[in-house]
Design a protein around this motif. Sequence first.
Motif, PDB file in Angstrom:
ATOM      1  N   GLY A 226       0.824  -1.210   0.000  1.00  0.00           N
ATOM      2  CA  GLY A 226       0.000   0.000   0.000  1.00  0.00           C
ATOM      3  C   GLY A 226       0.854   1.254   0.000  1.00  0.00           C
ATOM      4  O   GLY A 226       1.744   1.422  -0.836  1.00  0.00           O
ATOM      5  N   ASP A 227       0.606   2.156   0.954  1.00  0.00           N
ATOM      6  CA  ASP A 227       1.339   3.415   1.018  1.00  0.00           C
ATOM      7  C   ASP A 227       2.838   3.219   1.233  1.00  0.00           C
ATOM      8  O   ASP A 227       3.652   4.080   0.869  1.00  0.00           O
ATOM      9  CB  ASP A 227       0.785   4.300   2.132  1.00  0.00           C
ATOM     10  N   HIS A 228       3.226   2.094   1.849  1.00  0.00           N
ATOM     11  CA  HIS A 228       4.649   1.837   2.092  1.00  0.00           C
ATOM     12  C   HIS A 228       5.405   1.595   0.786  1.00  0.00           C
ATOM     13  O   HIS A 228       6.639   1.688   0.767  1.00  0.00           O
ATOM     14  CB  HIS A 228       4.827   0.616   3.001  1.00  0.00           C
ATOM     15  N   ALA A 229       4.708   1.288  -0.299  1.00  0.00           N
ATOM     16  CA  ALA A 229       5.366   0.953  -1.559  1.00  0.00           C
ATOM     17  C   ALA A 229       6.200   2.107  -2.100  1.00  0.00           C
ATOM     18  O   ALA A 229       7.214   1.883  -2.770  1.00  0.00           O
ATOM     19  CB  ALA A 229       4.335   0.514  -2.595  1.00  0.00           C
ATOM     20  N   ARG A 230       5.799   3.337  -1.811  1.00  0.00           N
ATOM     21  CA  ARG A 230       6.539   4.477  -2.359  1.00  0.00           C
ATOM     22  C   ARG A 230       7.926   4.612  -1.743  1.00  0.00           C
ATOM     23  O   ARG A 230       8.782   5.344  -2.265  1.00  0.00           O
ATOM     24  CB  ARG A 230       5.760   5.771  -2.163  1.00  0.00           C
ATOM     25  N   ASP A 231       8.168   3.919  -0.636  1.00  0.00           N
ATOM     26  CA  ASP A 231       9.465   4.004   0.033  1.00  0.00           C
ATOM     27  C   ASP A 231      10.366   2.809  -0.259  1.00  0.00           C
ATOM     28  O   ASP A 231      11.387   2.617   0.414  1.00  0.00           O
ATOM     29  CB  ASP A 231       9.265   4.134   1.550  1.00  0.00           C
ATOM     30  N   LEU A 232      10.001   1.980  -1.247  1.00  0.00           N
ATOM     31  CA  LEU A 232      10.844   0.850  -1.606  1.00  0.00           C
ATOM     32  C   LEU A 232      12.179   1.348  -2.162  1.00  0.00           C
ATOM     33  O   LEU A 232      12.243   2.412  -2.786  1.00  0.00           O
ATOM     34  CB  LEU A 232      10.145  -0.016  -2.667  1.00  0.00           C
TER      35      LEU A 232
END
Length: 379
Positions: A226-232
């Motif tokens: 979810g929102d955590h994907a942008r910080d991969l």
Amino acid sequence: MKVLQVVVRQAESAAADFSGLAAIHPNLVLAFGSVDALQKGADAIAQAFPQAQRAGCSTAGEISAHGVDDGTLIVTALHFDQARVAQVSTVLAGMDDSFAAGRRLATGLPVVGLKAILIFGQGVRINGSAVLSGMTDIVGSRIPITGGLAGDGGAFVNTFVLDEKGVSSNRLTCVGLYGDTLQFSHGSFGGWSPFGPARKVTRCENNVLFELDGESALETYKRYLGDHARDLPASGLLFPFAMLGSDHNEVGLIRTILGVDEVTGSLTLAGDIDPEGYLRLMHASTDALVDGAEAAAQAAKAMLQGSGEGLALLVSCVGRKLVMGGRVDEEVEAVGAVFGQRATLAGFYSYGEISPFSPAVECKLHNQTMTITYIGETT
């Protein structure tokens, strides 16, 4: 056996005074520090200990008897009364060279009297499980191998290894430990819990995952984050994969994501993937991770046959540090409580932990675990 330790702040590392440690005439010196602290302190370490084997790496956090630090250099000197040490290093030409590099390391170690091996490697452009496969191909599965892969503070850009030639971003080093007086025990435990369904690995190459259930591995993973994907890829440390066998049962290995490729839709993991297996996402709480660290310490202590001064080498995953945040010292304190005053604590937060599962099982690359190696001598 004698063990002494110094903790040096990054700003002081280039001019650090290690004369107190040198007074015990160490056979082996282990150094773990932030990228800057290790690079600045390498020459001082070489000058202070010209006769000792020197090994270590950069970190994503340093562990000492005082707890967890960032931006420091932890230098621990070990003097063995009778046990012996030998060191071998090699250049890692690239990820595809990992298996061959492991064979080169193991081939260089004398065989007679070899009891255990410590290994430290760069942590980004490497297939850690292939390195270990190469080593066990030479020394067999009965020789325990422990250690870890270097970190760079969570940046996943450039990590460093310390050996007899100084600091390098493309070398691996290992230390062979010899002699009947050597005490060497180990433990490894995670504390993570699975969530979501098991996904079939439908395409992978070594440690690169392309497809799960016939879909892009990266897109599938992003849906879960979810929102955590942008910080991969950094956020991947919070959601590792548990490896499952073809029967959907866990095999005891967790894999961290080292990188993502938007073009191919793939994920690069820290170690090899079973092409016939399944993967399931994991998450954890601080309490569960602290309990896992204590369990690893209990396993290492249970293998000990003697008492006396020794070193407890702690290698814990940077993902655990991120989850625990301000409570990260608790897992180190839990280990210290198990060993009491008998062991000096030293180690680092890593991009891959190396340890056997148990005394009877060969060495593996772990992610998201706390691995503990106890090194001492019988009298």
